[in-house]
Design an enzyme around this catalytic site. Structure first.
Site, PDB file in Angstrom:
ATOM      1  N   TYR A 135       0.914  -0.691  -0.006  1.00  0.00           N
ATOM      2  CA  TYR A 135       0.233   0.133  -0.504  1.00  0.00           C
ATOM      3  C   TYR A 135       1.156   1.011   0.088  1.00  0.00           C
ATOM      4  O   TYR A 135       0.647   2.557  -0.622  1.00  0.00           O
ATOM      5  CB  TYR A 135      -0.584   0.360   1.169  1.00  0.00           C
ATOM      6  CG  TYR A 135      -2.450  -0.580   0.968  1.00  0.00           C
ATOM      7  CD1 TYR A 135      -2.509  -1.582  -0.028  1.00  0.00           C
ATOM      8  CD2 TYR A 135      -3.220   0.715   1.189  1.00  0.00           C
ATOM      9  CE1 TYR A 135      -3.697  -2.142   0.545  1.00  0.00           C
ATOM     10  CE2 TYR A 135      -4.708   0.068   0.902  1.00  0.00           C
ATOM     11  CZ  TYR A 135      -5.108  -1.077   0.907  1.00  0.00           C
ATOM     12  OH  TYR A 135      -6.029  -1.921   0.492  1.00  0.00           O
ATOM     13  N   LYS A 190       2.484 -15.189   3.141  1.00  0.00           N
ATOM     14  CA  LYS A 190       2.571 -15.844   2.346  1.00  0.00           C
ATOM     15  C   LYS A 190       4.494 -16.111   2.002  1.00  0.00           C
ATOM     16  O   LYS A 190       4.741 -15.522   1.056  1.00  0.00           O
ATOM     17  CB  LYS A 190       2.018 -15.154   1.162  1.00  0.00           C
ATOM     18  CG  LYS A 190       2.288 -15.909  -0.175  1.00  0.00           C
ATOM     19  CD  LYS A 190       0.844 -16.962  -0.862  1.00  0.00           C
ATOM     20  CE  LYS A 190       1.242 -17.881  -1.560  1.00  0.00           C
ATOM     21  NZ  LYS A 190      -0.202 -18.748  -2.525  1.00  0.00           N
ATOM     22  N   ASP A 222      -3.813 -17.997   1.328  1.00  0.00           N
ATOM     23  CA  ASP A 222      -4.890 -18.613  -0.097  1.00  0.00           C
ATOM     24  C   ASP A 222      -6.290 -19.676   1.143  1.00  0.00           C
ATOM     25  O   ASP A 222      -7.093 -19.642   1.427  1.00  0.00           O
ATOM     26  CB  ASP A 222      -4.388 -19.253  -0.966  1.00  0.00           C
ATOM     27  CG  ASP A 222      -3.385 -19.780  -0.773  1.00  0.00           C
ATOM     28  OD1 ASP A 222      -2.335 -20.037   0.436  1.00  0.00           O
ATOM     29  OD2 ASP A 222      -2.118 -20.533  -1.903  1.00  0.00           O
ATOM     30  N   ASP A 246      -6.831  -6.273   4.739  1.00  0.00           N
ATOM     31  CA  ASP A 246      -8.363  -5.526   3.165  1.00  0.00           C
ATOM     32  C   ASP A 246      -8.854  -6.551   2.629  1.00  0.00           C
ATOM     33  O   ASP A 246     -10.106  -6.245   3.145  1.00  0.00           O
ATOM     34  CB  ASP A 246      -7.535  -5.205   2.002  1.00  0.00           C
ATOM     35  CG  ASP A 246      -8.822  -3.839   1.256  1.00  0.00           C
ATOM     36  OD1 ASP A 246      -9.286  -3.281   2.187  1.00  0.00           O
ATOM     37  OD2 ASP A 246      -8.244  -4.164   0.418  1.00  0.00           O
ATOM     38  N   ASP A 250     -13.136  -7.619   4.213  1.00  0.00           N
ATOM     39  CA  ASP A 250     -14.195  -7.992   3.814  1.00  0.00           C
ATOM     40  C   ASP A 250     -15.002  -9.548   3.614  1.00  0.00           C
ATOM     41  O   ASP A 250     -16.093  -9.384   3.806  1.00  0.00           O
ATOM     42  CB  ASP A 250     -13.855  -7.299   2.246  1.00  0.00           C
ATOM     43  CG  ASP A 250     -14.268  -6.042   2.149  1.00  0.00           C
ATOM     44  OD1 ASP A 250     -14.054  -5.378   3.263  1.00  0.00           O
ATOM     45  OD2 ASP A 250     -14.577  -5.217   1.045  1.00  0.00           O
TER      46      ASP A 250
END
Ligand code: IPM
Ligand code: MN
Length: 356
Positions: A135, A190, A222, A246, A250
């Protein structure tokens, strides 16, 4: 105590109005000062985060934020787009720790797209690092590729990076949050592909030594996304980077049926914070008195708890929200047959009344 009120765009104004009504009904002496932000900031002062708004946010004890973003500003250059306001506030104020609880209220068990038995009783906390990662990493931009198979072609690029102190401080926040809950922390990364996130895993493992009472496990992003819909109740606290957080937050929000119910806190090292609903500005339903104000009202409760040291008042708000849900009042996003559909204003007024 001074609270900066930054309603922003879209439904921001309507939902923040209701949260302000709730704050005003508590009988405390808060000094509330409002300033434009996002598209509203651009319209008023030519910048999504006007100087006066940033100054107010810096001097306030806490910030109550609505939402930013509106189609009419989508074609502005990136630095002037509404999203820059929230990114700028996070960075300028050092709000590195984003707490996003996902709680399923028993009354809303049928609002989730998942089977009630998978989600009933869900109570997880996602802690998202908020001022680092891809970001904010430099360099970034569009350029002519200097090397590689597409050398000489145009390419877009961003930089994923995390400094050791950034990982350490968010890890401490996460372990301490886990200590106050079920003492289980899942760090999502990851590490199988990204150097940044192997480093993340190593540092989180080191910090764990200071919190032997917390059970730590590591999960790839994942797999975490999959487990979150397969067996979400297996999680207690999740800590992850800015980008993965992020996305996962959600996803977690939707497990509860409506993102319209979920508050969030973004804290600095001293628990000064910005509080906002987890949802966006929803310009398509703005001004129609149908948006759910509860996420913002619950964000005000988080503000009282974390930044203003008023846990009792926070409990009053939380209980009032449970009460209106038990009364069967629902905004359109959580409406189902057999309940009573109400508008934004009516829902806010019901919470005020339920404060007792
Ligand atoms: C969020 C939002 C923001 C983000 C946008 C509006 C910049 O999606 O708070 O999750 O990506 O962080
Ligand atoms: Mn988001």
């Amino acid at each position: 105590m001074k609270i900066a009120i930054l309603p922003g765009d879209g439904i921001g104004t309507e939902i923040v109005d209701q949260a302000v009504n709730v704050l005003n009904a508590l009988g405390e002496k808060f000094e509330l000062e409002t300033a434009p932000v996002g598209g509203a900031g651009y319209a008023a002062h030519g910048h999504p985060l006007p100087e006066g708004t940033l100054k107010l946010a810096k001097e306030a004890d806490a910030i109550l934020f609505g939402a930013v973003g509106d189609w009419q500003y989508d074609n502005l250059e990136r630095s002037l787009r509404p999203e820059q306001a929230i990114l700028g506030l996070r960075k300028h104020l050092g709000l590195f720790a984003n707490l996003r609880p996902a709680i399923l209220y028993p009354e809303l068990a049928n609002a989730s797209t998942l089977k009630p038995e998978v989600v009933s009783g869900l109570d997880i906390l996602i802690i998202r690092e908020l001022t680092g990662d891809v970001y904010f990493g430099q360099p970034r931009g569009v350029r002519t590729a200097p090397d590689g198979a597409f050398k000489g072609e145009r390419e877009g690029f961003d930089t994923m990076r995390y400094a050791e102190p950034e990982i350490r401080r968010i890890a401490h926040v996460a372990f301490q949050a886990a200590q106050k809950r079920d003492k289980r922390l899942t760090s999502v990364d990851k590490a199988n592909v990204l150097e940044t996130f192997q480093f993340w895993r190593d540092i989180v493992t080191e910090v764990h030594q200071e919190y032997p009472d917390v059970a730590l496990d590591h999960m790839y992003i994942d797999n975490a996304a999959m487990q979150l819909v397969r067996a979400p109740k297996k999680f207690d606290v999740i800590v992850t980077g800015n980008m993965f957080g992020d996305i996962l937050s959600d996803q977690a929000a939707m497990l509860t049926g409506s993102i319209g119910m979920l508050p969030s806190a973004s804290l600095d090292a001293n628990n000064k914070g910005l509080y906002e609903p987890s949802h966006g500005s929803a310009p398509d339903i703005a001004g129609k008195n149908i948006a759910n104000p509860l996420a913002t009202i619950l964000s005000a409760a988080m503000m009282l708890r974390f930044s203003l040291n008023k846990a009792e008042q926070a409990d009053r708000i939380d209980n009032a929200v449970k009460k209106v849900l038990a009364q069967g009042l629902r905004t359109a996003d959580i409406y189902e047959a057999g309940t009573t559909k109400v508008g934004t204003i009516e829902m806010g007024a019901a919470v005020v009344k339920a404060l007792g």
